[in-house]
Design an enzyme around this catalytic site. Structure first.
Site, PDB file in Angstrom:
ATOM      1  N   SER A 100      -2.460   4.519   3.180  1.00  0.00           N
ATOM      2  CA  SER A 100      -3.758   4.441   2.193  1.00  0.00           C
ATOM      3  C   SER A 100      -4.916   3.136   2.470  1.00  0.00           C
ATOM      4  O   SER A 100      -5.804   3.205   2.182  1.00  0.00           O
ATOM      5  CB  SER A 100      -2.690   4.212   1.259  1.00  0.00           C
ATOM      6  OG  SER A 100      -2.695   3.251   0.076  1.00  0.00           O
ATOM      7  N   SER A 147       0.774  -0.842   0.285  1.00  0.00           N
ATOM      8  CA  SER A 147      -0.454   0.047   0.304  1.00  0.00           C
ATOM      9  C   SER A 147       0.489   1.318   0.109  1.00  0.00           C
ATOM     10  O   SER A 147       2.100   0.815   0.200  1.00  0.00           O
ATOM     11  CB  SER A 147      -0.695  -0.300   1.644  1.00  0.00           C
ATOM     12  OG  SER A 147      -0.074   0.602   2.305  1.00  0.00           O
ATOM     13  N   ASP A 148      -0.252   2.134  -0.125  1.00  0.00           N
ATOM     14  CA  ASP A 148       1.070   2.671  -0.071  1.00  0.00           C
ATOM     15  C   ASP A 148       0.968   4.228   1.339  1.00  0.00           C
ATOM     16  O   ASP A 148       0.402   3.692   2.336  1.00  0.00           O
ATOM     17  CB  ASP A 148       0.909   4.911  -1.431  1.00  0.00           C
ATOM     18  CG  ASP A 148       1.727   6.324  -1.167  1.00  0.00           C
ATOM     19  OD1 ASP A 148       2.221   6.237   0.073  1.00  0.00           O
ATOM     20  OD2 ASP A 148       1.852   6.186  -1.886  1.00  0.00           O
ATOM     21  N   TRP A 149       1.578   5.308   1.548  1.00  0.00           N
ATOM     22  CA  TRP A 149       1.689   5.507   3.253  1.00  0.00           C
ATOM     23  C   TRP A 149       0.671   5.689   3.696  1.00  0.00           C
ATOM     24  O   TRP A 149      -0.713   6.444   3.385  1.00  0.00           O
ATOM     25  CB  TRP A 149       3.038   6.876   3.505  1.00  0.00           C
ATOM     26  CG  TRP A 149       2.651   7.597   4.592  1.00  0.00           C
ATOM     27  CD1 TRP A 149       1.628   7.844   5.687  1.00  0.00           C
ATOM     28  CD2 TRP A 149       4.190   6.941   5.435  1.00  0.00           C
ATOM     29  NE1 TRP A 149       2.379   8.399   6.918  1.00  0.00           N
ATOM     30  CE2 TRP A 149       3.783   7.793   6.691  1.00  0.00           C
ATOM     31  CE3 TRP A 149       5.405   6.846   4.669  1.00  0.00           C
ATOM     32  CZ2 TRP A 149       5.288   8.276   7.699  1.00  0.00           C
ATOM     33  CZ3 TRP A 149       6.361   7.190   6.250  1.00  0.00           C
ATOM     34  CH2 TRP A 149       5.677   8.124   7.193  1.00  0.00           C
TER      35      TRP A 149
END
Ligand code: BGC
Length: 716
Positions: free
Chosen positions: A275, A271-273
C-alpha cells in the site's frame, strides 16, 4: 564500534517482561542505546517487512544477514522461523530478532467459523476464546504476530471482505474487536486492520475509494479501532483505500493526529501489502521515494512488501527531506513491538480442546432464517433423506477464505455429520447435483431422483470459499452457477426442502425465502461444520445465532443497514417518500434476526427512571419467557433512538444485548444497562457529547421488533 551490550537484543528483550512501567522504561532506554548504534541503512531495514513463501528465500536470508529486514510474514513452522531468526540474531551485526507475521484470522490449524459468522453468536467471550486458541496454535508454529482482527464495518454485501469482520454494527464490532485482541495477545501480537473505512469502498468493489462524512467515519467506522487500541492492541494496519482523496497509507491525519495524538496509540503501524507503493497509482506520489516519504512521515512505520523505505529513503533522510527523528521514532516502535513479542508467554495449544471449542463456535454461529410449520428439527429416523448440492460433501469450502494451516481433511462435511447421526435404518442418498459455479446441469437428474425417493431433501448450496474475502467483490448476490436452477428443480419434486447455506456474505434469496420451507445459514463454520449443522438439523442443538448483517431483498437496495437515518420523507404510502417504485425498502432478514426451535415472548419493559442526567445510567428490565416446548437461547437486544438531536440520529442503534437460555415455560427478568454517555454522538460542532432530549428504547429479538419505552436525558 559496537559495545557488547548492544549485541544481543534478543536476550535483552526476553529479560524485560512488558507491562511493568519500570521495565517499559528500561526497554525504551535499551532501544535508544541500540538506535544510537544503528546505521541509517539498518534503521530502514527494521522498517522493511517481506512476505515469504512458507520459508525465507536465500535472497531474503541474505537481506536478513545484512540487517535489511525487520520482519517476515508467511514463514510457517518453527523450523523455518528459527532458521532465519538464527541468522538475524547471530549473523546480523546488531542481532535483532525478526517479527514473524501471518494472517491468522479465524484459526491456525483448528479452523473456527469465519469472523462474520462468529459475530452472529453475540458472544464476544467466545470470540476471545477462539482467538486465544488460534494464537496458541500460531505461536507453536513460530508466529508471533497476526494480521487480525479485521474490524472494518461493512454495510455492503458486495464487498467480499465482509466475511472477515463482524458485520455492519459498530457496537457489536467494537466488542468483538476488543475480545479478539485480548484473545490473540495472550500468545501473539495482534494487528487491528484496515485503518480506516476500507469497508466503505464505493460500490462494494474491493480497494475502491471511500467518501464518507467525518461524522460517519467517527461514529460508524472508527470505534472498533478505538476499542482495539483501548484493549491494548500492539499494531495497526493502514488500509489500501483513500478517504475523500487521501489514501489511508499516506494520511497523516489518520495515523498521526487521530491515532497517536488523540487516541494515544503507542504501538506500531504497518502498511497493507504494497500500500506504500500504491500511493503512486492513487496519484499522490510521482515516484517511489515520494510514496515512501508520504507514508513514513504520515506515521506508517513498517513497509509491507513495497521495499520502498529500505531501498529509496536513505538519500531523503541524508538530505533532510525526511527528519532522522521520524525514522528513529518508527524504528523505536518496531523495536518496542519486538520487545513485546519477546515478552509473550505463549501457552501450549491443546488440539482436543480447540476442536471442542470449534464445535461450540460452529453451533452458536448457525442462524435459522426460516422454518415453516416446524419442518426442522428433522426426525433422525426419517426413512430416506436426500443430501444434495456442491457444498454437501465438500471439505475445502467450509474452511472459509483465510484458512492458514487448516486442512480440508480435518473438516467434517454436512453429509458426514448427517450420516453419523442417523440410525442404521435411515437411508441417506447423496447427489452433488451441480458444481458451485459450473454451468453444467447434467447432475440434476440424479439429484431430482434422490429427492423423489426421499421424505426430505437437504440442499447445501452457496459460495466457494474464495468467492468472499479479499478481491472477491460480487455484483450479483444470488446463488452462483446453476445452483438456483438446481434448487428449483429439486423443489419441483414436492419433497420438503431444507436449504443449508454456506457463504461469506448476505445473499439475495428471494425465491428461496418464498418457496423453501426451511433455511439454515451456516456461513463458513470451519472444521466442525458438518457436526454442528447436523446437530441443528436433528435438534440436538437449538439454533441461537443472529444476523450480524442485513439481508437485502434486491441488489438495488444496497447499501441497506438497520441503523440508517430517517430522512425527511420516510417511506410511506405516499409516492413522494423515500422508497423504490419497484422493490420494497425493507430487508428480507433484518440485523439481529434469527429463529429458534422454541418461541420467546417479551413483556414488562421497565426503566429505572423516566429521566436521567448526563452522567447517570438507566437500568432496563424486561421479562422474557420461553413460550415453546424446547429449551432455547435468546439474544435479547437493546436499541435506542434519539428523537431530536442537533444532527439527525439513526432510527435505531444497538446499545446492549444479553444471551439467555430458558427452559420451556420458564420466564426470567433480564436487566440491561444503558449509561447516558453511551448516547453521545458528534453534534453540529463535531464534538462528541450527550444531548438532552427524549430517547426511545426498544428491547426485543431483532432490529425491527421489540417492546418500546421512552426516557429523557436532562441537564441539571
Ligand atoms: C490484505 C491484508 C493482509 C495482508 C497480508 C493484504 O492483501 O489486505 O488483510 O493482512 O495482505 O497478507
Amino acid at each position: 564500534m559496537l559495545r557488547p551490550r548492544y549485541t544481543s537484543l534478543i536476550a535483552l528483550l526476553t529479560l524485560l517482561p512488558l507491562g511493568a512501567a519500570a521495565s517499559q522504561t528500561a526497554t525504551d532506554r535499551h532501544i535508544d542505546s541500540l538506535l544510537a548504534a544503528m546505521t541509517l541503512e539498518e534503521k530502514l531495514g527494521q522498517l522493511n517487512l517481506l512476505s515469504a513463501g512458507g520459508k525465507a528465500s536465500p535472497e531474503q536470508t541474505a537481506l536478513v544477514r545484512r540487517g535489511l529486514v525487520g520482519g517476515l510474514f508467511n514463514v510457517i513452522g518453527t523450523e523455518n522461523t528459527r532458521a532465519v531468526d538464527r541468522v538475524a540474531t547471530t549473523e546480523s551485526r546488531l542481532k535483532i530478532p525478526l517479527l514473524f507475521g501471518l494472517d491468522v484470522i479465524h484459526g491456525f490449524r483448528t479452523i473456527f467459523p469465519i469472523p462474520l459468522a462468529e459475530a452472529g453468536t453475540f458472544d464476544p467471550e467466545l470470540a476471545e476464546a477462539t482467538a486465544r486458541a488460534a494464537g496458541r496454535e500460531a505461536a507453536a508454529a513460530g508466529i508471533n504476530w497476526t494480521y487480525a482482527p479485521m474490524v472494518d464495518i461493512a454495510r455492503d454485501p458486495r464487498w467480499g471482505r465482509i466475511a472477515e469482520g463482524s458485520g455492519e454494527d459498530t457496537y457489536l464490532g467494537s466488542l468483538f474487536a476488543a475480545a479478539r485482541v485480548r484473545g490473540f495477545q495472550e500468545s501473539i501480537l495482534a494487528t487491528v486492520k484496515h485503518f480506516a473505512a476500507y469497508g466503505a469502498a464505493e460500490g462494494g468493489r474491493d480497494y475502491n475509494s471511500a467518501d464518507i462524512s467525518p461524522r460517519t467515519l467517527r461514529e460508524v467506522y472508527l470505534p472498533p479501532f478505538k476499542a482495539a487500541v483501548d484493549a491494548g492492541v500492539a499494531t495497526l494496519m493502514s488500509a489500501f483505500n483513500d478517504i475523500g482523496g487521501v489514501p489511508a497509507s499516506g494520511n497523516a491525519w489518520l495515523t498521526d493526529t487521530l491515532l497517536r495524538r488523540e487516541w494515544r496509540f503507542n504501538g506500531m503501524v504497518v502498511s497493507d501489502w504494497t500500500s506504500v507503493a500504491e500511493l503512486i497509482p492513487h496519484g499522490i506520489a510521482g515516484s517511489r521515494e515520494e510514496a515512501g516519504r508520504r507514508a513514513l512521515t504520515a506515521g506508517v512505520d513498517m513497509d509491507m512488501q513495497s521495499s520502498i523505505y529500505v531501498e529509496t529513503l536513505a538519500p531523503l533522510v541524508q538530505s533532510g527531506r525526511i527528519p532522522m527523528a521520524v525514522v528513529d521514532e518508527a524504528v523505536r516502535r518496531v523495536l518496542r513491538a519486538k520487545a513485546r513479542a519477546a515478552a509473550l508467554k505463549p501457552v501450549a495449544p491443546n488440539a482436543v480442546e480447540h476442536r471442542a471449542l470449534a464445535r461450540r463456535a460452529a453451533r452458536e454461529s448457525i442462524v435459522l432464517l426460516k422454518n415453516d410449520r416446524s419442518l426442522l428439527p428433522l426426525d433422525r429416523a426419517t426413512p430416506v433423506i436426500a443430501v444434495i448440492g456442491p457444498l454437501a460433501d465438500n471439505q475445502l469450502d467450509p474452511l472459509g477464505p483465510w484458512h492458514t494451516d487448516g486442512k480440508p481433511e480435518d473438516v467434517v462435511t454436512v453429509l458426514q455429520g448427517i450420516k453419523t447421526r442417523v440410525p442404521s435404518g435411515t437411508q441417506v442418498l447423496y447427489a452433488q447435483g451441480a458444481g458451485i459455479e459450473d454451468p453444467s446441469t447434467a447432475g440434476f437428474v440424479e439429484a431430482v431422483a434422490a429427492a423423489q425417493r426421499a421424505k426430505v431433501a437437504i440442499l447445501v448450496l452457496g459460495e466457494r470459499h474464495d468467492m468472499s474475502g479479499e478481491a472477491a467483490s460480487r455484483a450479483y448476490l444470488g446463488l452462483p452457477g446453476v445452483q438456483q436452477q438446481l434448487l428449483e428443480a429439486v423443489a419441483a419434486t414436492g419433497t420438503p426442502i431444507v436449504l443449508v447455506l454456506m457463504n461469506g456474505r448476505p445473499l439475495i434469496l428471494e425465491w428461496a425465502a418464498e418457496h423453501v420451507p426451511a433455511i439454515v445459514e451456516d456461513w463458513y463454520l470451519g472444521v466442525e461444520s458438518g457436526n454442528a449443522t447436523a446437530e441443528v438439523l436433528f435438534g440436538e442443538v437449538n439454533p441461537s445465532g443472529r444476523l450480524p448483517v442485513t439481508f437485502p431483498r434486491a441488489m438495488g437496495q444496497i447499501p441497506l443497514y438497520y441503523n440508517h437515518r430517517n430522512t425527511g420523507r420516510p417511506p410511506a404510502a405516499d409516492k413522494f417518500t423515500s422508497k423504490y417504485i419497484d422493490a420494497p425498502v425493507t430487508p428480507r432478514y433484518p440485523f439481529g434476526y434469527g429463529l429458534s426451535y422454541t418461541t420467546f415472548a417479551y413483556r414488562d419493559l421497565k426503566l429505572s427512571a423516566a429521566r436521567i442526567g448526563p452522567s447517570d445510567s438507566l437500568r432496563i428490565t424486561v421479562t422474557v419467557a420461553n413460550t415453546g416446548t424446547r429449551e432455547g437461547t435468546e439474544v435479547v437486544q437493546l436499541y435506542v433512538r434519539d428523537e431530536v438531536g442537533s444532527v439527525a440520529r439513526p432510527v435505531r442503534e444497538l446499545k446492549g444485548f444479553r444471551r439467555i437460555t430458558l427452559k420451556p415455560g420458564e420466564s426470567r427478568p433480564v436487566e440491561l444497562r444503558l449509561a447516558a454517555r453511551d448516547l453521545a454522538f458528534y453534534g453540529l460542532d463535531m464534538r462528541s457529547a450527550v444531548e438532552a432530549g427524549t430517547f426511545r428504547v426498544f428491547v426485543g429479538p431483532n432490529s425491527m421488533e421489540g417492546l418500546e419505552a421512552t426516557f429523557e436525558v436532562a441537564y441539571p
